[in-house]
Write a protein that holds these residues in place. Structure first.
Motif, PDB file in Angstrom:
ATOM      1  N   SER A  16       0.810  -1.215   0.000  1.00 38.81           N
ATOM      2  CA  SER A  16       0.000   0.000   0.000  1.00 38.81           C
ATOM      3  C   SER A  16       0.848   1.272   0.000  1.00 38.81           C
ATOM      4  N   GLY A  18       2.557   3.974  -1.721  1.00 41.29           N
ATOM      5  CA  GLY A  18       2.576   4.565  -3.052  1.00 41.29           C
ATOM      6  C   GLY A  18       3.948   5.008  -3.507  1.00 41.29           C
ATOM      7  N   LYS A  21       5.627   2.051  -5.122  1.00 42.09           N
ATOM      8  CA  LYS A  21       5.036   1.844  -6.448  1.00 42.09           C
ATOM      9  C   LYS A  21       5.523   2.899  -7.444  1.00 42.09           C
ATOM     10  N   TRP A  61       5.709   7.851   3.368  1.00 43.42           N
ATOM     11  CA  TRP A  61       4.372   7.626   2.817  1.00 43.42           C
ATOM     12  C   TRP A  61       3.254   7.902   3.826  1.00 43.42           C
ATOM     13  N   GLN A  69      -0.780  11.938  -1.106  1.00 45.21           N
ATOM     14  CA  GLN A  69      -0.845  10.526  -1.493  1.00 45.21           C
ATOM     15  C   GLN A  69      -1.583  10.368  -2.817  1.00 45.21           C
ATOM     16  N   SER A  70      -2.635  11.125  -2.996  1.00 47.75           N
ATOM     17  CA  SER A  70      -3.393  11.070  -4.247  1.00 47.75           C
ATOM     18  C   SER A  70      -2.539  11.529  -5.426  1.00 47.75           C
ATOM     19  N   ASN A  73      -0.082   8.742  -6.192  1.00 46.96           N
ATOM     20  CA  ASN A  73      -0.780   7.655  -6.868  1.00 46.96           C
ATOM     21  C   ASN A  73      -1.150   8.029  -8.302  1.00 46.96           C
ATOM     22  N   MET A  76       1.982   7.613 -10.326  1.00 47.77           N
ATOM     23  CA  MET A  76       2.229   6.184 -10.492  1.00 47.77           C
ATOM     24  C   MET A  76       1.307   5.607 -11.567  1.00 47.77           C
ATOM     25  N   THR A  77       0.055   5.998 -11.554  1.00 46.11           N
ATOM     26  CA  THR A  77      -0.904   5.505 -12.540  1.00 46.11           C
ATOM     27  C   THR A  77      -0.542   5.970 -13.943  1.00 46.11           C
TER      28      THR A  77
END
Length: 93
Positions: A16, A18, A21, A61, A69-70, A73, A76-77
């Motif tokens: 979890s 991020g 990731k 994190w 965090q958003s 993410n 990362m996406t």
């Protein structure tokens, strides 16, 4: 170097985290670009992620705000989509 790549991909922090990731997706994107893939579609994301990671590490994190965090993410996406050929030059087989 290969040793640095293994070190990055071996980071602890849980599924979890991020930042872990993000490191993995950023590394994959940079390796693709180093071998000739056009990185124009993710150039801004790479720059933003690099700037963020210059001052943060895996242990940060949980201390990030939900908005931060958003954002992580989201980067990362975007990089995952690039690495899987959904944006940018397409998937390399």
């Amino acid at each position: 170097t290969a040793a640095q790549a293994v070190s990055l991909l071996s980071m602890q922090g849980g599924a979890s985290n991020g930042i872990v990731k993000l490191y993995a997706q950023l590394l994959a994107a940079k390796l693709s670009m180093c071998t000739g893939a056009d990185g124009a579609a993710v150039a801004d994301t790479v720059a933003a992620a690099d700037a963020f990671l210059a001052t943060r590490n895996v242990g940060d994190w949980k201390g990030l705000s939900k908005a931060q965090q958003s954002t992580v993410n989201g980067w990362m996406t975007t990089l995952d989509n690039y690495n899987n050929g959904y944006i940018g030059p397409g998937h390399c087989d």
